[in-house]
Design a protein around this motif. Structure first.
Motif, PDB file in Angstrom:
ATOM      1  N   LYS A   1       0.847  -1.153  -0.107  1.00 33.98           N
ATOM      2  CA  LYS A   1       0.198   0.195   0.062  1.00 33.98           C
ATOM      3  C   LYS A   1       0.935   1.299  -0.072  1.00 33.98           C
ATOM      4  O   LYS A   1       0.488   2.431  -0.657  1.00 33.98           O
ATOM      5  CB  LYS A   1      -1.017  -0.106   1.167  1.00 33.98           C
ATOM      6  N   ALA A   2       2.184   1.151   0.814  1.00 31.88           N
ATOM      7  CA  ALA A   2       2.833   2.333   0.866  1.00 31.88           C
ATOM      8  C   ALA A   2       4.428   1.839   1.161  1.00 31.88           C
ATOM      9  O   ALA A   2       4.414   0.865   1.736  1.00 31.88           O
ATOM     10  CB  ALA A   2       2.471   3.307   1.847  1.00 31.88           C
ATOM     11  N   ALA A   3       5.308   2.684   0.576  1.00 32.01           N
ATOM     12  CA  ALA A   3       6.515   2.229   0.970  1.00 32.01           C
ATOM     13  C   ALA A   3       7.345   3.654   1.427  1.00 32.01           C
ATOM     14  O   ALA A   3       7.287   4.601   0.687  1.00 32.01           O
ATOM     15  CB  ALA A   3       7.222   1.795  -0.500  1.00 32.01           C
ATOM     16  N   GLY A   4       7.980   3.266   2.365  1.00 35.90           N
ATOM     17  CA  GLY A   4       8.938   4.439   2.903  1.00 35.90           C
ATOM     18  C   GLY A   4      10.116   4.622   2.157  1.00 35.90           C
ATOM     19  O   GLY A   4      10.748   3.904   1.448  1.00 35.90           O
ATOM     20  N   VAL A   5      10.503   5.990   2.204  1.00 36.02           N
ATOM     21  CA  VAL A   5      11.786   6.531   1.370  1.00 36.02           C
ATOM     22  C   VAL A   5      12.841   6.874   2.292  1.00 36.02           C
ATOM     23  O   VAL A   5      12.429   7.700   3.333  1.00 36.02           O
ATOM     24  CB  VAL A   5      11.474   7.544   0.411  1.00 36.02           C
ATOM     25  N   ASN A   6      14.045   6.448   2.072  1.00 38.43           N
ATOM     26  CA  ASN A   6      15.004   6.684   3.223  1.00 38.43           C
ATOM     27  C   ASN A   6      16.487   7.000   2.622  1.00 38.43           C
ATOM     28  O   ASN A   6      16.452   6.611   1.244  1.00 38.43           O
ATOM     29  CB  ASN A   6      15.346   5.444   4.193  1.00 38.43           C
ATOM     30  N   PRO A   7      17.304   7.856   2.946  1.00 40.09           N
ATOM     31  CA  PRO A   7      18.474   8.389   2.338  1.00 40.09           C
ATOM     32  C   PRO A   7      19.359   6.975   2.044  1.00 40.09           C
ATOM     33  O   PRO A   7      19.835   6.927   0.908  1.00 40.09           O
ATOM     34  CB  PRO A   7      19.189   8.854   3.524  1.00 40.09           C
TER      35      PRO A   7
ATOM     36  N   ALA B   1       4.144   3.049   6.854  1.00 36.85           N
ATOM     37  CA  ALA B   1       5.362   2.798   5.768  1.00 36.85           C
ATOM     38  C   ALA B   1       6.394   3.921   6.304  1.00 36.85           C
ATOM     39  O   ALA B   1       7.580   3.610   5.930  1.00 36.85           O
ATOM     40  CB  ALA B   1       4.753   3.161   4.395  1.00 36.85           C
ATOM     41  N   GLY B   2       6.285   5.102   6.919  1.00 37.99           N
ATOM     42  CA  GLY B   2       7.255   5.712   7.527  1.00 37.99           C
ATOM     43  C   GLY B   2       8.060   5.474   8.821  1.00 37.99           C
ATOM     44  O   GLY B   2       8.908   5.815   8.938  1.00 37.99           O
ATOM     45  N   VAL B   3       7.459   4.469   9.340  1.00 37.18           N
ATOM     46  CA  VAL B   3       8.157   4.034  10.413  1.00 37.18           C
ATOM     47  C   VAL B   3       9.091   3.107  10.499  1.00 37.18           C
ATOM     48  O   VAL B   3      10.136   3.291  11.163  1.00 37.18           O
ATOM     49  CB  VAL B   3       7.012   3.272  11.547  1.00 37.18           C
ATOM     50  N   PRO B   4       9.189   2.064   9.809  1.00 41.91           N
ATOM     51  CA  PRO B   4      10.099   0.717  10.015  1.00 41.91           C
ATOM     52  C   PRO B   4      11.531   0.980  10.338  1.00 41.91           C
ATOM     53  O   PRO B   4      12.143   0.997  11.285  1.00 41.91           O
ATOM     54  CB  PRO B   4       9.844  -0.319   8.979  1.00 41.91           C
ATOM     55  N   LEU B   5      12.327   1.555   9.199  1.00 41.02           N
ATOM     56  CA  LEU B   5      13.783   1.784   9.128  1.00 41.02           C
ATOM     57  C   LEU B   5      14.026   2.822  10.139  1.00 41.02           C
ATOM     58  O   LEU B   5      14.961   2.740  11.137  1.00 41.02           O
ATOM     59  CB  LEU B   5      14.256   2.123   7.829  1.00 41.02           C
ATOM     60  N   ALA B   6      13.441   4.024  10.229  1.00 38.93           N
ATOM     61  CA  ALA B   6      13.869   5.149  10.954  1.00 38.93           C
ATOM     62  C   ALA B   6      13.391   4.802  12.434  1.00 38.93           C
ATOM     63  O   ALA B   6      13.969   5.038  13.321  1.00 38.93           O
ATOM     64  CB  ALA B   6      13.026   6.285  10.392  1.00 38.93           C
ATOM     65  N   GLY B   7      12.092   4.219  12.586  1.00 38.69           N
ATOM     66  CA  GLY B   7      11.604   3.777  13.859  1.00 38.69           C
ATOM     67  C   GLY B   7      12.685   2.870  14.681  1.00 38.69           C
ATOM     68  O   GLY B   7      12.996   3.149  16.075  1.00 38.69           O
ATOM     69  N   LEU B   8      12.723   1.643  13.779  1.00 32.00           N
ATOM     70  CA  LEU B   8      13.842   0.870  14.549  1.00 32.00           C
ATOM     71  C   LEU B   8      15.305   1.066  14.851  1.00 32.00           C
ATOM     72  O   LEU B   8      15.917   0.898  15.916  1.00 32.00           O
ATOM     73  CB  LEU B   8      13.948  -0.480  13.630  1.00 32.00           C
ATOM     74  N   THR B   9      15.708   2.113  13.868  1.00 32.65           N
ATOM     75  CA  THR B   9      16.991   2.741  14.044  1.00 32.65           C
ATOM     76  C   THR B   9      17.027   3.693  15.591  1.00 32.65           C
ATOM     77  O   THR B   9      18.077   3.577  16.336  1.00 32.65           O
ATOM     78  CB  THR B   9      17.282   3.713  12.967  1.00 32.65           C
TER      79      THR B   9
END
Length: 307
Positions: free
Chosen positions: A35-41, A125-133
């Motif tokens: 449904k959505a995919a987060g964008v990260n650097p 979708a905005g949570v996983p990588l940033a939130g886990l970090t």
């Protein structure tokens, strides 16, 4: 299925939307209708070849590790989820190739948790990588109730989660940001300070005895040096960059997929203790524009692609 791909290492200008076969679903995996995919650097840094010395990369490369969507098929021996479950996760496999900028993605159950019920698809979708970090850095630094914590880049995607998680634990948070983001940090529960020359003195004006822990979500020399100058113990400094931080005895963190940690983040969201600020949403076809916005380093919160 439609997917955004790179045929070789490159930049936003090289992204293309193509049709690809559906992913295979291995034992212990599920197939997710995205449904959505987060964008990260890290997405565009991986595509530029910056991670090539440490990570295998296959082509055509579908970028993206953050996903929120609905389970469409369940692989063998994957009892954790059922068809129709709404999930989110950090779908980082052992090599980079089959990412989340697509209509479908397969992911191991250890990378996923039930989506926060109060969050939109874009927010989840905005949570996983940033939130886990942020959460894993806070755990590594041993942050507990009553601590004073310095968070660098506190208005960014990782930093804004770090502020809220630390506040939820009962810590006092001092966060660095440009002046235009100071009110935003106050709304998250942090005491803002401007970065740049004299940062250590500005922090000491708020915390004369220094801080108990420091979380460097920038990786700059200034952030690293200031963290060690202000923290009482080197082992309570955590950085997202190696080099100097590690030399001085601090921790360097590279976020790991973790279903239990994702479940904890979802609980914080649903309890109203962590809000998700989505700065910009764009359709999958505009992934290149999303990368250009991300590369400016000026976004507050997250950029998300909708599928």
């Amino acid at each position: 299925m439609k997917a955004v791909v790179l045929e070789k290492f490159g930049s936003a200008d090289d992204l293309r939307v193509v049709d690809l076969p559906e992913p295979k679903v291995a034992p212990g995996e599920v197939l997710i209708r995205v449904k959505a995919a987060g964008v990260n650097p890290v997405d565009w840094k991986l595509a530029a070849g910056y991670l090539d010395p440490i990570m295998e990369t296959g082509f055509p490369l579908i970028p993206g590790w953050d996903v929120a969507g609905v389970v469409e098929r369940v692989g063998l021996d994957s009892p954790e989820f059922a068809v129709g479950d709404e999930v989110y996760g950090y779908a980082r496999k052992d090599w980079a190739q089959n990412g989340t900028y697509a209509e479908l993605v397969s992911a191991n159950v250890r990378m996923l948790a039930k989506k926060p019920s109060s969050a939109t698809w874009e927010q989840a979708a905005g949570v996983p990588l940033a939130g886990l970090t942020a959460y894993q850095a806070i755990k590594r630094a041993g942050v507990t109730e009553g601590d004073t914590v310095l968070v660098h880049a506190a208005a960014g995607g990782v930093g804004s989660f770090g502020v809220q998680i630390a506040v939820a634990l009962g810590a006092r948070v001092i966060g660095t940001a440009s002046e235009r983001n100071h009110d935003f940090l106050r709304s998250l529960g942090a005491e803002p300070v401007s970065y740049g020359e004299g940062l250590a003195d500005r922090v000491r004006a708020l915390a004369p005895e220094g801080v108990d822990a420091a979380l460097d979500f920038v990786g700059s020399e200034e952030a690293v040096e200031t963290s060690f100058a202000l923290a009482g113990r080197a082992d309570r400094v955590v950085s997202i960059a190696g080099g100097r931080a590690q030399e001085l005895g601090g921790h360097v963190i590279w976020v790991r997929p973790d279903a239990a940690d994702l479940a904890t983040l979802a609980e914080l969201v649903d309890a109203g203790k962590m809000t998700i600020h989505v700065d910009k949403t764009l359709p999958l076809e505009q992934a290149a524009e999303a990368w250009r916005l991300s590369a400016t380093g000026r976004t507050r919160g997250k950029i998300v692609l909708t599928v």
